[in-house]
Design a protein around this motif. Sequence first.
Motif, PDB file in Angstrom:
ATOM      1  N   LEU A  98      92.514 -41.493 104.159  1.00  6.86           N
ATOM      2  CA  LEU A  98      93.654 -42.014 103.415  1.00  6.86           C
ATOM      3  C   LEU A  98      93.210 -43.085 102.414  1.00  6.86           C
ATOM      4  CD1 LEU A  98      96.668 -41.819 103.017  1.00  6.86           C
ATOM      5  CD2 LEU A  98      96.991 -43.464 104.878  1.00  6.86           C
ATOM      6  N   ALA A  99      92.241 -43.914 102.794  1.00  7.64           N
ATOM      7  CA  ALA A  99      91.693 -44.898 101.852  1.00  7.64           C
ATOM      8  C   ALA A  99      91.026 -44.190 100.674  1.00  7.64           C
ATOM      9  CB  ALA A  99      90.689 -45.801 102.571  1.00  7.64           C
ATOM     10  N   ALA A 100      90.357 -43.084 100.946  1.00  7.59           N
ATOM     11  CA  ALA A 100      89.718 -42.316  99.876  1.00  7.59           C
ATOM     12  C   ALA A 100      90.752 -41.737  98.922  1.00  7.59           C
ATOM     13  CB  ALA A 100      88.860 -41.202 100.474  1.00  7.59           C
ATOM     14  N   VAL A 101      91.843 -41.201  99.465  1.00 11.31           N
ATOM     15  CA  VAL A 101      92.899 -40.635  98.625  1.00 11.31           C
ATOM     16  C   VAL A 101      93.520 -41.716  97.752  1.00 11.31           C
ATOM     17  CG1 VAL A 101      95.190 -39.570  98.648  1.00 11.31           C
ATOM     18  CG2 VAL A 101      93.403 -38.716 100.173  1.00 11.31           C
ATOM     19  N   THR A 102      93.820 -42.864  98.356  1.00 10.40           N
ATOM     20  CA  THR A 102      94.391 -43.978  97.584  1.00 10.40           C
ATOM     21  C   THR A 102      93.468 -44.362  96.439  1.00 10.40           C
ATOM     22  OG1 THR A 102      95.445 -44.806  99.605  1.00 10.40           O
ATOM     23  CG2 THR A 102      95.308 -46.326  97.746  1.00 10.40           C
ATOM     24  N   SER A 103      92.196 -44.460  96.709  1.00  7.96           N
ATOM     25  CA  SER A 103      91.227 -44.895  95.700  1.00  7.96           C
ATOM     26  C   SER A 103      91.088 -43.892  94.567  1.00  7.96           C
ATOM     27  CB  SER A 103      89.868 -45.132  96.361  1.00  7.96           C
ATOM     28  OG  SER A 103      89.944 -46.159  97.335  1.00  7.96           O
ATOM     29  N   LEU A 104      91.012 -42.612  94.909  1.00  8.37           N
ATOM     30  CA  LEU A 104      90.844 -41.613  93.845  1.00  8.37           C
ATOM     31  C   LEU A 104      92.083 -41.542  92.959  1.00  8.37           C
ATOM     32  CD1 LEU A 104      92.276 -38.486  94.117  1.00  8.37           C
ATOM     33  CD2 LEU A 104      90.908 -38.518  96.207  1.00  8.37           C
ATOM     34  N   LEU A 105      93.269 -41.723  93.553  1.00 10.46           N
ATOM     35  CA  LEU A 105      94.489 -41.731  92.745  1.00 10.46           C
ATOM     36  C   LEU A 105      94.504 -42.914  91.785  1.00 10.46           C
ATOM     37  CD1 LEU A 105      97.199 -40.755  95.387  1.00 10.46           C
ATOM     38  CD2 LEU A 105      96.275 -39.320  93.573  1.00 10.46           C
ATOM     39  N   ILE A 106      94.074 -44.082  92.274  1.00  3.80           N
ATOM     40  CA  ILE A 106      94.053 -45.273  91.426  1.00  3.80           C
ATOM     41  C   ILE A 106      93.089 -45.093  90.265  1.00  3.80           C
ATOM     42  CG2 ILE A 106      93.369 -47.710  91.353  1.00  3.80           C
ATOM     43  CD1 ILE A 106      94.423 -47.948  94.225  1.00  3.80           C
ATOM     44  N   VAL A 107      91.877 -44.654  90.555  1.00  2.74           N
ATOM     45  CA  VAL A 107      90.851 -44.559  89.514  1.00  2.74           C
ATOM     46  C   VAL A 107      91.221 -43.511  88.469  1.00  2.74           C
ATOM     47  CG1 VAL A 107      88.454 -43.928  89.065  1.00  2.74           C
ATOM     48  CG2 VAL A 107      89.000 -45.440  90.963  1.00  2.74           C
ATOM     49  N   VAL A 108      91.668 -42.339  88.906  1.00  4.81           N
ATOM     50  CA  VAL A 108      92.023 -41.299  87.940  1.00  4.81           C
ATOM     51  C   VAL A 108      93.227 -41.730  87.105  1.00  4.81           C
ATOM     52  CG1 VAL A 108      92.826 -38.917  87.672  1.00  4.81           C
ATOM     53  CG2 VAL A 108      91.048 -39.455  89.341  1.00  4.81           C
ATOM     54  N   ARG A 109      94.169 -42.412  87.727  1.00  7.29           N
ATOM     55  CA  ARG A 109      95.364 -42.839  86.982  1.00  7.29           C
ATOM     56  C   ARG A 109      95.003 -43.790  85.847  1.00  7.29           C
ATOM     57  NH1 ARG A 109     100.700 -46.277  89.013  1.00  7.29           N
ATOM     58  NH2 ARG A 109     102.036 -45.582  87.306  1.00  7.29           N
ATOM     59  N   THR A 111      92.038 -44.131  84.359  1.00 11.49           N
ATOM     60  CA  THR A 111      90.970 -43.677  83.457  1.00 11.49           C
ATOM     61  C   THR A 111      91.411 -42.405  82.743  1.00 11.49           C
ATOM     62  OG1 THR A 111      89.900 -42.566  85.350  1.00 11.49           O
ATOM     63  CG2 THR A 111      89.093 -44.760  84.750  1.00 11.49           C
ATOM     64  N   ARG A 112      91.248 -41.267  83.373  1.00  6.37           N
ATOM     65  CA  ARG A 112      91.521 -40.002  82.709  1.00  6.37           C
ATOM     66  C   ARG A 112      93.003 -39.828  82.367  1.00  6.37           C
ATOM     67  NH1 ARG A 112      89.279 -37.199  79.196  1.00  6.37           N
ATOM     68  NH2 ARG A 112      87.306 -37.555  80.298  1.00  6.37           N
ATOM     69  N   ASP A 113      93.910 -40.292  83.246  1.00  7.76           N
ATOM     70  CA  ASP A 113      95.343 -40.216  82.936  1.00  7.76           C
ATOM     71  C   ASP A 113      95.660 -40.965  81.647  1.00  7.76           C
ATOM     72  OD1 ASP A 113      97.166 -38.672  84.298  1.00  7.76           O
ATOM     73  OD2 ASP A 113      97.191 -39.961  86.052  1.00  7.76           O
ATOM     74  N   GLU A 114      95.084 -42.151  81.493  1.00  5.87           N
ATOM     75  CA  GLU A 114      95.335 -42.956  80.299  1.00  5.87           C
ATOM     76  C   GLU A 114      94.791 -42.277  79.047  1.00  5.87           C
ATOM     77  OE1 GLU A 114      96.965 -46.483  80.315  1.00  5.87           O
ATOM     78  OE2 GLU A 114      97.698 -44.921  81.666  1.00  5.87           O
ATOM     79  N   GLU A 115      93.649 -41.643  79.173  1.00  7.99           N
ATOM     80  CA  GLU A 115      93.078 -40.948  78.019  1.00  7.99           C
ATOM     81  C   GLU A 115      93.881 -39.694  77.681  1.00  7.99           C
ATOM     82  OE1 GLU A 115      88.864 -40.419  77.851  1.00  7.99           O
ATOM     83  OE2 GLU A 115      88.487 -42.020  79.303  1.00  7.99           O
ATOM     84  N   GLU A 116      94.304 -38.980  78.696  1.00  7.10           N
ATOM     85  CA  GLU A 116      95.063 -37.753  78.468  1.00  7.10           C
ATOM     86  C   GLU A 116      96.404 -38.037  77.801  1.00  7.10           C
ATOM     87  OE1 GLU A 116      96.186 -33.708  81.011  1.00  7.10           O
ATOM     88  OE2 GLU A 116      95.591 -35.551  82.052  1.00  7.10           O
ATOM     89  N   SER A 117      97.018 -39.171  78.142  1.00  5.23           N
ATOM     90  CA  SER A 117      98.319 -39.534  77.564  1.00  5.23           C
ATOM     91  C   SER A 117      98.204 -40.119  76.165  1.00  5.23           C
ATOM     92  CB  SER A 117      99.021 -40.542  78.474  1.00  5.23           C
ATOM     93  OG  SER A 117      98.330 -41.784  78.466  1.00  5.23           O
ATOM     94  N   GLY A 118      97.005 -40.531  75.762  1.00  9.62           N
ATOM     95  CA  GLY A 118      96.818 -41.147  74.459  1.00  9.62           C
ATOM     96  C   GLY A 118      96.918 -42.658  74.463  1.00  9.62           C
ATOM     97  N   ARG A 119      97.316 -43.242  75.606  1.00  8.09           N
ATOM     98  CA  ARG A 119      97.445 -44.705  75.658  1.00  8.09           C
ATOM     99  C   ARG A 119      96.090 -45.392  75.575  1.00  8.09           C
ATOM    100  NH1 ARG A 119     101.670 -43.349  79.465  1.00  8.09           N
ATOM    101  NH2 ARG A 119     100.130 -43.345  81.131  1.00  8.09           N
ATOM    102  N   GLN A 120      95.059 -44.740  76.107  1.00  7.77           N
ATOM    103  CA  GLN A 120      93.740 -45.351  76.083  1.00  7.77           C
ATOM    104  C   GLN A 120      93.233 -45.543  74.657  1.00  7.77           C
ATOM    105  OE1 GLN A 120      92.087 -46.724  78.533  1.00  7.77           O
ATOM    106  NE2 GLN A 120      90.525 -47.359  77.072  1.00  7.77           N
ATOM    107  N   GLU A 121      93.596 -44.629  73.767  1.00  7.69           N
ATOM    108  CA  GLU A 121      93.167 -44.755  72.377  1.00  7.69           C
ATOM    109  C   GLU A 121      93.797 -45.977  71.725  1.00  7.69           C
ATOM    110  OE1 GLU A 121      92.344 -41.751  68.629  1.00  7.69           O
ATOM    111  OE2 GLU A 121      93.570 -41.122  70.331  1.00  7.69           O
TER     112      GLU A 121
END
Length: 531
Positions: A98-109, A111-121
């Motif tokens: 469960l700690a692993a799931v929490t961590s992977l959700l946080i990191v992907v949200r 990093t890649r989520d921000e880039e995919e949405s365009g907010r990272q740019e």
Amino acid sequence: MTTLAARGTGQLAGTGTLVRFALRRDRVMIPVWTAVNALMVLSMPNTLKGLYGTDAERADLIRQVAANSSLRALVGPVFDDSLGALTAWRAGVYAGALAAVTSLLIVVRHTRDEEESGRQELIASGMVGHRASLTSALLTAAVANMALALLVTAGLAGHGAAGALALGLGLAAVGMLFATTAAIVAQLTESARLARGLTAAVLGAAFVLRAAGDSATDDGSSVLTWLSPLGWLENLRAFADERWWVLPLFAAAITAQGLVAYALAGRRDVGMSFLPTRPGPAAGRLGTAGALAWRLHRGSVLGWSVAFFLAGVVYGGMAESAADLVGDNARAREIFERMGGQSAITDAFLSAMVGMLGLVAALYIVASVLRLHGEETSGRAEPVLATAVGRLRWAAGHLVVAFGGAALIMLLAALGFTAGHGKDLGPLLAAALVQLPAIWVIGGTAVLLHGLAPRLAPAAWAVAGAALLLGWIGPALDLPRSVLNLSPFGHLPKLPGGDMSWTPVVLLTVLAALLVTAGLAGARRRDVTSG
């Protein structure tokens, strides 16, 4: 040297601000997931004390675990008969996962989520370093994992300070290891959905390796166990002559993966990836809103389906062994009967395990419904809604997959139980499908929040987390029925073995329909959320 130092500092510029922003965005998710995980661990000593209160009972448990390869595959070997060691044995693997799931959700949200949405740019166009976003995501995951470590250490200190510290640090280490795994995968893929799926697949492989190794040996010494980070956690042996030298293994792996993630991040532009998605026209099978929704959800549905089928096979195969393990322990029988059915202990165990999968399925439906929220806030919904596709038609495509997918994974769980246990499909299918009204109520709550108060939509995780907490830990803590009934799962008939009651099933189904209707009506009347 000065130039290199300045360059390194510049690439991390703005990290502190991004960390504060990430913690603000995750102010619901992190506390809920951390609290559920910590309470699962901290509730175990009292539960185990009630189940195995004497030295003889604990010694008998250790003998049975050593002789039962199926049970070791599920929860691992036990190394000592103290309540602390039994807690680490019973909850350690699942708390680590469960700690692993929490961590992977946080990191992907973040990093890649921000880039995919365009907010990272947009963020990158300001005074923000190239690696600041990755650093802030890992630091946010570290905050969540250290909070979990502190709660577990403080809560279990009475059973042995060294063991409590070892277990707390071990759980945090597993979380951070998969946080850095997610950081690497986020650089490789162009899709946040794929990044989450691949990292979850790595976690699943780690669980399978540990299970295979533990089923082969009763002391955690198998090579397969040592190939899994979850195996490292159990070999830390909290409360059983701690092996502190295992923690440097975690530190080395986390450092190595972190360096790889940073190296990859420095070699690509924002929005790009090392494994780009193959483009294609939105024609044919992707020409409708429903087909697009299925395309977006199909990886998640497939992953959950496989996981639920395999879980059913494992739990079904354990049913008779669980009955042998409980034996004449009256307190253990009472716990299983409160979680499951009222008849034979085998039916009670099957009912409890089906109910547990129903609770987990609530997480699936929340994640699927909130995909609507993600599509809106990322800006991807607007181009679709600018065509002839109406708001309700667009939302219906996602909701059909979310609610239908919940039915599919519970059906596959029933098939898995049948394959593992060898019992007739009928009773197990009824036990699995009777969970759906409660799952749909949780999903309906997510639809309601998305439609009427989109900024509060992530609070649906808190609703699912509360239901999981009441259903998973409530019976073991002997909570009053009035408290257990706060969860929709508390009203369901306990099958197989119990009596079927249609009234709560019908009422919960109607409630779910009303929640979905109200949520869609609200979504139709409001503007599209822009972030």
